[in-house]
Design a protein around this motif. Structure first.
Motif, PDB file in Angstrom:
ATOM      1  N   LEU A  45       0.805  -1.220   0.000  1.00  0.00           N
ATOM      2  CA  LEU A  45       0.000   0.000   0.000  1.00  0.00           C
ATOM      3  C   LEU A  45       0.840   1.272   0.000  1.00  0.00           C
ATOM      4  CD1 LEU A  45      -2.775  -0.950   2.612  1.00  0.00           C
ATOM      5  CD2 LEU A  45      -3.036  -0.791   0.125  1.00  0.00           C
ATOM      6  N   GLY A  63       0.623  -2.591   4.298  1.00  0.00           N
ATOM      7  CA  GLY A  63       0.041  -3.492   3.326  1.00  0.00           C
ATOM      8  C   GLY A  63      -1.250  -4.107   3.830  1.00  0.00           C
ATOM      9  N   VAL A 105      -6.486   2.241   1.620  1.00  0.00           N
ATOM     10  CA  VAL A 105      -6.835   1.020   0.897  1.00  0.00           C
ATOM     11  C   VAL A 105      -7.766   1.335  -0.266  1.00  0.00           C
ATOM     12  CG1 VAL A 105      -7.992  -1.221   1.054  1.00  0.00           C
ATOM     13  CG2 VAL A 105      -6.529  -0.445   2.922  1.00  0.00           C
ATOM     14  N   GLN A 108      -5.774   2.808  -3.121  1.00  0.00           N
ATOM     15  CA  GLN A 108      -4.822   1.922  -3.769  1.00  0.00           C
ATOM     16  C   GLN A 108      -5.455   0.665  -4.361  1.00  0.00           C
ATOM     17  OE1 GLN A 108      -1.536   2.659  -4.186  1.00  0.00           O
ATOM     18  NE2 GLN A 108      -1.989   4.645  -3.265  1.00  0.00           N
ATOM     19  N   LEU A 109      -6.471   0.114  -3.688  1.00  0.00           N
ATOM     20  CA  LEU A 109      -7.011  -1.194  -4.079  1.00  0.00           C
ATOM     21  C   LEU A 109      -8.496  -1.172  -4.415  1.00  0.00           C
ATOM     22  CD1 LEU A 109      -5.229  -3.394  -1.365  1.00  0.00           C
ATOM     23  CD2 LEU A 109      -4.461  -2.924  -3.703  1.00  0.00           C
TER      24      LEU A 109
END
Length: 296
Positions: A45, A63, A105, A108-109
């Protein structure tokens, strides 16, 4: 690494590949961050994440692991008695700043990953040149999920990672009571036979080694070393499903027992599905359990 020797073999003999530490800490951090999912089973992350003016620190790496648990990774080139305390300090900061982490999060995801963050077991992974026996003992005294990982470089293109100690948020202390509670709940819903079978599988997976930790997820239980090596889903009416981190191409698939689920959506992680209906199926699956554990 402790007791491990690596040799390069040729037609004329063998030559030892001498292990070495990194020149600087940043060499370890850069390599792990670039390949974090492969090495640790953690999606990267952020690097050198600032904790603000009050805490005044920078987390080496942030992460999210395979089960949705937040992960802090701290690095030291050699032995450093402060790495565990430093990591615990940042872990406390993290649990107090959940919204900030979930926002990271999401950026990023994506929103799906952010909505599934598992706050019951945030993890600290310390990667260092070595640890003392006092370090290994200290992590057992904390009710936190902590992994101590020793690294070594070999030659110019090899790195080895060895788990020195691994503790998962107090599970070792309450494992029996929790297992009995899970078995009773499962028995009320699914029937005693499937509950007993789930308990048998749980015992088998936890018994593969001292470094096995269990993570309770809403849809499954994950069994992990550094990474997941098995996931046990909630009992169905007549069978249990276990997913293993094995390549189905390396397994002789048996209809009604093992199945290739690579590319198929399912709870948990792993490309090999094992279907268990009786205690004999659990015995039959032991070699697969051990192979997945060794690969993990």
């Amino acid at each position: 690494m402790s007791g491990l020797k690596l040799f390069h073999t040729t037609t004329s003999g063998v030559t030892e590949v001498v292990p070495r530490l990194a020149e600087v800490e940043a060499d370890v951090q850069g390599l792990v961050e670039a390949h974090m999912e492969t090495l640790l089973g953690v999606r990267f992350l952020a690097s050198e994440y600032g904790t603000g003016p009050v805490h005044g620190g920078r987390i080496d790496s942030l992460g999210l692991d395979e089960n949705g648990s937040p992960v802090i990774v701290e690095y030291k080139r050699g032995i450093d008695a402060g790495v565990i305390n430093q990591g615990l300090f940042y872990l406390s900061w993290l649990t107090d700043h959940r919204a900030e982490f979930e926002h990271l999060v999401r950026d990023q995801l994506g929103s799906t990953a952010a909505s599934q963050v598992l706050w019951s077991g945030p993890r600290l992974i310390c990667i260092a040149g070595d640890f003392t026996r006092y370090d290994a003992h200290a992590v057992c005294e904390h009710r936190r999920s902590i992994d101590l990982v020793r690294y070594r470089f070999f030659g110019t293109d090899l790195i080895g990672l060895e788990t020195v100690a691994s503790v998962s948020g107090g599970i070792r202390v309450i494992r029996r009571a929790r297992r009995q509670k899970v078995a009773r709940a499962a028995a009320a819903v699914q029937g005693a036979s499937m509950a007993q079978l789930a308990d048998t599988v749980d015992e088998a997976l936890l018994g593969l080694g001292d470094g096995v930790n269990r993570v309770e997820h809403k849809q499954y239980r994950a069994y992990q070393r550094l990474r997941n090596f098995a996931c046990l889903c909630s009992p169905q009416r007549s069978k249990l499903l276990v997913y293993l981190k094995l390549d189905p191409r390396d397994v002789d698939l048996v209809l009604g027992f093992t199945r290739d689920v690579s590319g198929l959506g399912h709870h948990g992680t792993g490309d090999l599905e094992v279907q268990l209906r009786t205690p004999k199926d659990v015995e039959r699956a032991q070699d697969l359990f051990r192979a997945s554990y060794a690969a993990g």
